[in-house]
Structure formats: structure tokens, C-alpha cells
Design a protein around this motif. Structure first.
Motif, PDB file in Angstrom:
ATOM      1  N   SER A   3     -98.385  38.118 -37.961  1.00 43.56           N
ATOM      2  CA  SER A   3     -99.246  37.087 -37.385  1.00 43.56           C
ATOM      3  C   SER A   3    -100.041  37.634 -36.198  1.00 43.56           C
ATOM      4  O   SER A   3     -99.675  38.628 -35.573  1.00 43.56           O
ATOM      5  N   LEU A   5    -101.257  37.799 -32.501  1.00 41.48           N
ATOM      6  CA  LEU A   5    -100.739  37.494 -31.174  1.00 41.48           C
ATOM      7  C   LEU A   5    -101.875  37.206 -30.200  1.00 41.48           C
ATOM      8  O   LEU A   5    -101.828  36.230 -29.441  1.00 41.48           O
ATOM      9  N   GLU A  30     -98.951  40.731 -33.784  1.00 41.15           N
ATOM     10  CA  GLU A  30     -97.603  40.870 -33.241  1.00 41.15           C
ATOM     11  C   GLU A  30     -97.075  42.276 -33.540  1.00 41.15           C
ATOM     12  O   GLU A  30     -97.282  42.817 -34.625  1.00 41.15           O
ATOM     13  N   LEU A  64    -103.806  33.860 -26.302  1.00 41.66           N
ATOM     14  CA  LEU A  64    -102.517  34.509 -26.462  1.00 41.66           C
ATOM     15  C   LEU A  64    -101.546  33.489 -27.033  1.00 41.66           C
ATOM     16  O   LEU A  64    -101.329  32.436 -26.423  1.00 41.66           O
ATOM     17  N   ASP A  65    -101.011  33.766 -28.200  1.00 43.09           N
ATOM     18  CA  ASP A  65    -100.163  32.792 -28.910  1.00 43.09           C
ATOM     19  C   ASP A  65    -100.879  31.458 -29.093  1.00 43.09           C
ATOM     20  O   ASP A  65    -100.269  30.386 -29.030  1.00 43.09           O
ATOM     21  N   HIS A  67    -102.969  30.034 -27.063  1.00 47.92           N
ATOM     22  CA  HIS A  67    -103.307  29.368 -25.803  1.00 47.92           C
ATOM     23  C   HIS A  67    -104.384  30.169 -25.081  1.00 47.92           C
ATOM     24  O   HIS A  67    -104.299  31.398 -24.959  1.00 47.92           O
ATOM     25  N   ARG A 155     -94.837  39.576 -23.445  1.00 45.92           N
ATOM     26  CA  ARG A 155     -95.343  39.393 -24.806  1.00 45.92           C
ATOM     27  C   ARG A 155     -96.310  40.509 -25.164  1.00 45.92           C
ATOM     28  O   ARG A 155     -96.486  40.842 -26.336  1.00 45.92           O
TER      29      ARG A 155
END
Length: 354
Positions: A3, A5, A30, A64-65, A67, A155
Motif C-alpha cells: 500500500s 504510505l 510502505e 502520510l497515511d 492525512h 513511520r
């Protein structure tokens, strides 16, 4: 499929009239080792600073993720940055340097000790835990800086020319060490470098930047074997360029000889072009190859694992380089002034508009 990131959506950074980064869009996955590669002034460091939060984009979004962190300050991002200088505290031991970020978060002492011990083991510096930075080698200091960044379990880890201060042999060793550590932790690494070999060895994917714009993004194999234009071909590795012209559906060198190669669809009769072939794709004395070329050796360079021959030829104003493996060169005492023939395949030839 891994996925995504991090997503960069049409990122721009302007300093007055200067566009340091101009409309860059990228998806980074990721657990990926991703390289931002470019010459000085290409925008790679400015882009890294925006990911870290030290600079804010003039326009565009950083997700990021999922957001948007475009305007989030650096201390509120789950992102760590490892500087080229390593920036270790000289008065602290190795263990104290690694523990510093955890102490700033006011974690329990038992948890800090456990995580520091685990990190020391991972970077293989347990036996040097009580030494100061001045008592360490360059490679050991580099690992301490990496451990300090990773111990906070970000992360995303950003690395700014992380191997630039090391000598050539140690840099080669640390390239593999960095890749191993990244695989061990499963954290996404984004490294900024101007060193093409470094990017090819370490990265899962590479983005080439030029004048603030994204020129090409792909795996090391794609970047090396299928460059999108002359700049990308010339920037990664070594490439021979042969001036040519499209004539009746065929590519002709400056001396009129035919160059067998797949022609891009946008080239039409009369267009000037450049045929490009890597030095290692040229083979000695291949009479039945798609392309054959005679030349005279003007210079030689012995590199141990291989031998580089520079040929004066009728198809280029510049010497054509041939890279021979030690096995291929074995038993042939080449000399400057010697005439040699080389051949290569049409599928190994790339063609660009001139």
C-alpha cells in the motif's frame, strides 16, 4: 501489492521567482527504500526538507497515511531525519545518543533501556555502548546516527546524503548495511543522493529530479535500461551516444551506415536523433551482430574487474567506450593504436530525439 504510505500531489516550492520544486507528484509505498536522485540544484534536498517539515510547500499536498501533513510542524510528524553530518552529541556515549529522543518523549526508563539495547544489537555496537563519538570510526558514527533515528520507530525515515562522509570502500559496505537494516525494521526509507551507484544498489525505486521537476521514476533496472531521454541516459551510468538521422524508416549514422534499433513513434524521416548504447553491451569481434563497428583504440583504463577501451570511430566525434570483463579481455594484450571490431544488438540500443 504494497500500500501507499506517502503521496506527493503537485508539490511546488518557490523562493521568490525561483521554483526549486515544480509540480512533483509521487506515491511512495510502505516498507520501500526510495531514492531521490539528482545533481546539485535539482530540488531533491528542498523536497526532503518539505517532507521533514522544515520547509512548507508553496502549493500542493503531502499525504502520510492519507492525512495531509503539508503544514504540520516537524515535531508533530511521525518522521525522522538523519543528517549527512550525523549531528551526534560529542559529550554523550553511544547509548546516550541513541536514548536521547526517547528521553525527550519522557518514556519510562525501563522501556528506554530495552529499546536502546535492542537498537545497539541491531546496529552491532553493543560492545561500544559506552564510547564517545570521537572514539568511533566514520562507519560506526553513521550507525549510531541511524540507530538514534530508528529507535523512535518513525513511520518514515529521511536520509540526507547519509554516506557522503565515508570513504569509497566503507561507503560500499554501508550501502548493503543500510539496506539490511531497512529490511529488518520494515520502515520506509527515503534517501537523497547525487551518487548514481548508491541509488542503484540500495533503492527499490528511484526518482530522477532535474531543475525541480520529476524526470523519471522506476526500479533501478527500469531507470538504467530504459531511460526516458538523453539526460536520464547520461546521468545514470555511462552511455555512448552516436549522432544519427532518420532516413526512409531507418537510422543512419553520420557516415551513412545503418544503425539497427527500435525507432520511437515520434521520430519521422529527416529528424536528427541519438542512438545510445551502454559500454558493457558492446562485444568484441561479433561479425553477425545487428550492429558492427570498427575503431582504433585511443586509450585504455584497467579497473581490475574490467577493462575500458576508448575507440576512435567514424560514427561519433567522441570516443566510444567498450567495457570488457576480465574474462573477455583475458589473453588479449590490447594496445593503443590497435584496430578492433565490436558488435551489439538492436534491442540494446536506445534512440532519443537530438
Amino acid at each position: 501489492m504494497t500500500s501507499t504510505l506517502l503521496s506527493l500531489a503537485n508539490i511546488e516550492k518557490r523562493f521568490g521567482e525561483l521554483r526549486a520544486v515544480n509540480g512533483v507528484s509521487l506515491d511512495i509505498r510502505e516498507n520501500e527504500f526510495f531514492a531521490l536522485l539528482g545533481a546539485s540544484g535539482s530540488g531533491k534536498t528542498t523536497l526532503l526538507r518539505m517532507l521533514a517539515g522544515f520547509d512548507m510547500p508553496s502549493s500542493g499536498h503531502i499525504l502520510l497515511d492519507g492525512h495531509d501533513i503539508s503544514q504540520v510542524p516537524p515535531n508533530h510528524r511521525p518522521v525522522n531525519l538523519m543528517f549527512q553530518s550525523y549531528a551526534l552529541f560529542p559529550h554523550m556515549t553511544v547509548a546516550q545518543n541513541i536514548a536521547y529522543g526517547l528521553e525527550m518523549e519522557k518514556l519510562p526508563r525501563t522501556e528506554i533501556n530495552e529499546r536502546v539495547d535492542e537498537m545497539l544489537s541491531t546496529i552491532q555496537l553493543t560492545h561500544l555502548a559506552e564510547r564517545k563519538p570521537e572514539q568511533l570510526s566514520g562507519g560506526q558514527r553513521q550507525r549510531v546516527a541511524l540507530g538514534r533515528a530508528l529507535v523512535k520507530r518513525p513511520r518514515l525515515l529521511l536520509l540526507d546524503e547519509p554516506l557522503g562522509a565515508l570513504d569509497k570502500k566503507l561507503r560500499g559496505e554501508m550501502q548493503l548495511e543500510l539496506k539490511h537494516i531497512q529490511n529488518t525494521f520494515g520502515i520506509t526509507f527515503i534517501v537523497v543522493t547525487h551518487d548514481q551507484e548508491e541509488a542503484l544498489v540500495m533503492a527499490d525505486r528511484i526518482a530522477i529530479l532535474k531543475d525541480g521537476e520529476l524526470l523519471q521514476c522506476g526500479s533501478p533496472h527500469e531507470i538504467y535500461e530504459y531511460p526516458v531521454n538523453r539526460f536520464a541516459a547520461d546521468f545514470i551510468g555511462v552511455m555512448n551516444f552516436l549522432p544519427a538521422r532518420v532516413d526512409s524508416g531507418a537510422l543512419r549514422a553520420v557516415n551513412g551506415s545503418r544503425i539497427a534499433a527500435p525507432l520511437p513513434a515520434d521520430l519521422k524521416p529527416g529528424d536528427n536523433a541519438l542512438a545510445a548504447v551502454r559500454p558493457e553491451r558492446l562485444r568484441l569481434g561479433v561479425a553477425d551482430a545487428d550492429n558492427c563497428l570498427n575503431g582504433r583504440i585511443s586509450a585504455m583504463a584497467y579497473h581490475g574487474l574490467d577493462l575500458h577501451l576508448h575507440l576512435e570511430t567514424p560514427v561519433s566525434p567522441h570516443p566510444v567506450m567498450v567495457r570488457l570483463t576480465a574474462d573477455a579481455a583475458e589473453g588479449h594484450p590490447f594496445s593503443v593504436g590497435e584496430e578492433v571490431s565490436v558488435g551489439w544488438s538492436a534491442r540494446d540500443t536506445r534512440v532519443f530525439t537530438a
